[in-house]
Design an enzyme around this catalytic site. Sequence first.
Site, PDB file in Angstrom:
ATOM      1  CG  ASP A 259      -2.239   0.824   0.869  1.00  0.00           C
ATOM      2  OD1 ASP A 259      -2.187   1.690  -0.033  1.00  0.00           O
ATOM      3  OD2 ASP A 259      -3.271   0.630   1.534  1.00  0.00           O
TER       4      ASP A 259
HETATM    5  C1  NOJ Z   1      -4.127   3.920  -0.013  1.00  0.00           C
HETATM    6  C2  NOJ Z   1      -5.302   3.007   0.136  1.00  0.00           C
HETATM    7  O1  NOJ Z   1      -5.224   2.320   1.354  1.00  0.00           O
HETATM    8  C3  NOJ Z   1      -5.427   2.001  -0.992  1.00  0.00           C
HETATM    9  O2  NOJ Z   1      -6.671   1.353  -0.853  1.00  0.00           O
HETATM   10  C4  NOJ Z   1      -5.296   2.666  -2.317  1.00  0.00           C
HETATM   11  O3  NOJ Z   1      -5.455   1.722  -3.359  1.00  0.00           O
HETATM   12  C5  NOJ Z   1      -3.950   3.344  -2.391  1.00  0.00           C
HETATM   13  N1  NOJ Z   1      -3.878   4.365  -1.356  1.00  0.00           N
HETATM   14  C6  NOJ Z   1      -3.663   3.982  -3.738  1.00  0.00           C
HETATM   15  O4  NOJ Z   1      -4.447   5.088  -3.926  1.00  0.00           O
END
Ligand code: NOJ
Length: 663
Positions: A259
């Site tokens: 993430d």
């Molecule tokens: C953080 C989020 O937790 C995740 O779900 C998302 O896909 C990513 N950012 C990218 O934007």
Amino acid sequence: MPKAEVERRVQDLLGKMTLEEKLGQLQQLDGSAAGDHSPELLELARKGRLGSTLNVRGAKRVNELQRAALQSRLKIPVLFAFDVIHGYRTIFPIPLGEAAAWDPAGAERTAAIAAAEAAAAGVRWTFAPMVDIARDPRWGRVAEGAGEDVHLGSVLAAARVRGFQGADPSAPDKVLACAKHWVGYGAAEGGRDYNTTDISEERLRGVYLPPFKAAVDAGVETFMSAFNDLNGVPSSANRRTLTGILRGEWGFDGLVVSDYTSVAELVNHGYAADGGDAARKALSAGVDMEMVSRLYNEHGKTLASAEVDEAVRRVLRVKLRAGIFERPFADEKAETVLLSAPFRDEARLSAARSMVLLENRGVLPFSKDMESLAVLGALADSRADLLGSWTGDGRAQDAATIREALREALPKTRLTDSLDDAAAAVVVVGETFDVSGEAASRSDIGLPSGQLELVRRAHESGKPYAVVLITGRPLAVPWLAENARALLLAWQPGTEGARAVADILLGDAVPGGKLPASFPRSVGQVPVYYAHKNSGRPYDAASKYTTKYLDLPNTPLYPFGYGLSYSSFELSGLAASDAAVSVDVKNTGARAGDEVVQVYVRGPAGGALTRPVRELQGFQRVTLAPGEKRRLDFALRPDAPGPWQVFVGTSSVGGLTGSFVHK
Ligand code: NOJ
């Protein structure tokens, strides 16, 4: 491309790559800034040091960067990722809302449309579906998943993967899917986003893992490692889950992306001593690609080369399967499909099917002959709040407001914003788009202040009124439950959501959605979910030493699986045998409508582990004409010998009961 051919090409490329080029494939950077690409991004692409981006989309922008990547020595294309969560340009209901439709085929269709639009805009990889089970509505990201239930969540996880990827993710209207957030992220303590999780083996296996397994079985190509600390080992460095379970037990051979900066955050967790340690721990645990932080690249020389090779292999394998070597560029004329009429129609249908009628005290549907109708509440005039969080490239101006939709549907009725001179009222209350989703947890999940007063005024006027609830999460709304003349849960229904609200209020569509998550009476009851354990002292309000609160019943305000219709339905003729159930469902009302028939089981006592009092094992949403009766069959999955109880109903409470013995 045949598997052997993919592996041959991966091996061939790998053999030619320098360490820098390998590390480049493991790097994903955020290219979100509008306008020109940053010189750095272009430069990295040209040097073959950019594996993937997030947020770069639009055929022209994508192609510009891809041209740079194809000037690199080995000409490995960039993989363009984007959060396409509930639509790209045509926005569908938030995933939690869509789950309330209990309609996997519908979820597959909306994911397919989202994929077609995203692919037309050059996106090749979506960070969806989010398949985190969530039992704490304080957590804002409850909006992004399928709710509290393991079975519903698993069925929808698979449907969404199929919708995004199709049979072959390299098709021009498909994108790679990503099961996230691996794993347990939805169990954040206190419902506070990003917070620590502590999940027993039993609960991990029984509750949190199954939707991910369903995604793997449906062929999902990628996973995202989560932000949370899981039992003392952060998910983004958790070898047991990333490698032991995902790859070892399940045989997943796709790629895992971290993430956003979750590799660097291993230092904040106190799990890594510094950036180099974080890079080594994440890579060696099984995180192949690093999103945004650059520790793999900064510390590349200290990483184990076999581990680097394996991660690169996975990235290249997925790139080959995505077809980006054969078709690296986006078609700059394809974006005309965005927001096309059939997509809008599907958005309206899916929104109407997602809505849950919570109360109806003889008010709905409204007659279209009303002389006047008051439309009250700031949300009645909002567009953005109907779209919810994660709107891709959706635009608020594409959506009608609820007031506009009612005006379209009621050309002869005078719409006003005052109760005084109106025959009836629609009161739109709930949450704005920015208080659910990521980093949007709330400790109070009642109606935002002032809104209840508005409803009370409508109530005191004595006129018929319906409350429309716009929300990204289950809300604790006891007054509405007890008093509202009608209460329609519309979620954040998307681009065509306002028209779907009008369809339902006026009877052009009949509500048939059911709750995918329990609604608590108060935040103090959280977590409250139907598949709880019995405990040694089961709930008995009349007796002191039982599991309960002194000031509230244990039951939720509205249970999982609950929802009303404008028609009525009756179940009869339950037959349960080992591994199968059948039942008759009859529409006993005067209108055609939908019922969701739900089959729950309780497994035998005496096994190695205790079991929930009920677990959903099957459901079917059926449309029946007045008087029509249909026999439905369900296959069960008993996993232990002994006596099984069966409950077949129209919510997780009550229903017909039966039993069978599994040999
Ligand atoms: C953080 C989020 O937790 C995740 O779900 C998302 O896909 C990513 N950012 C990218 O934007």
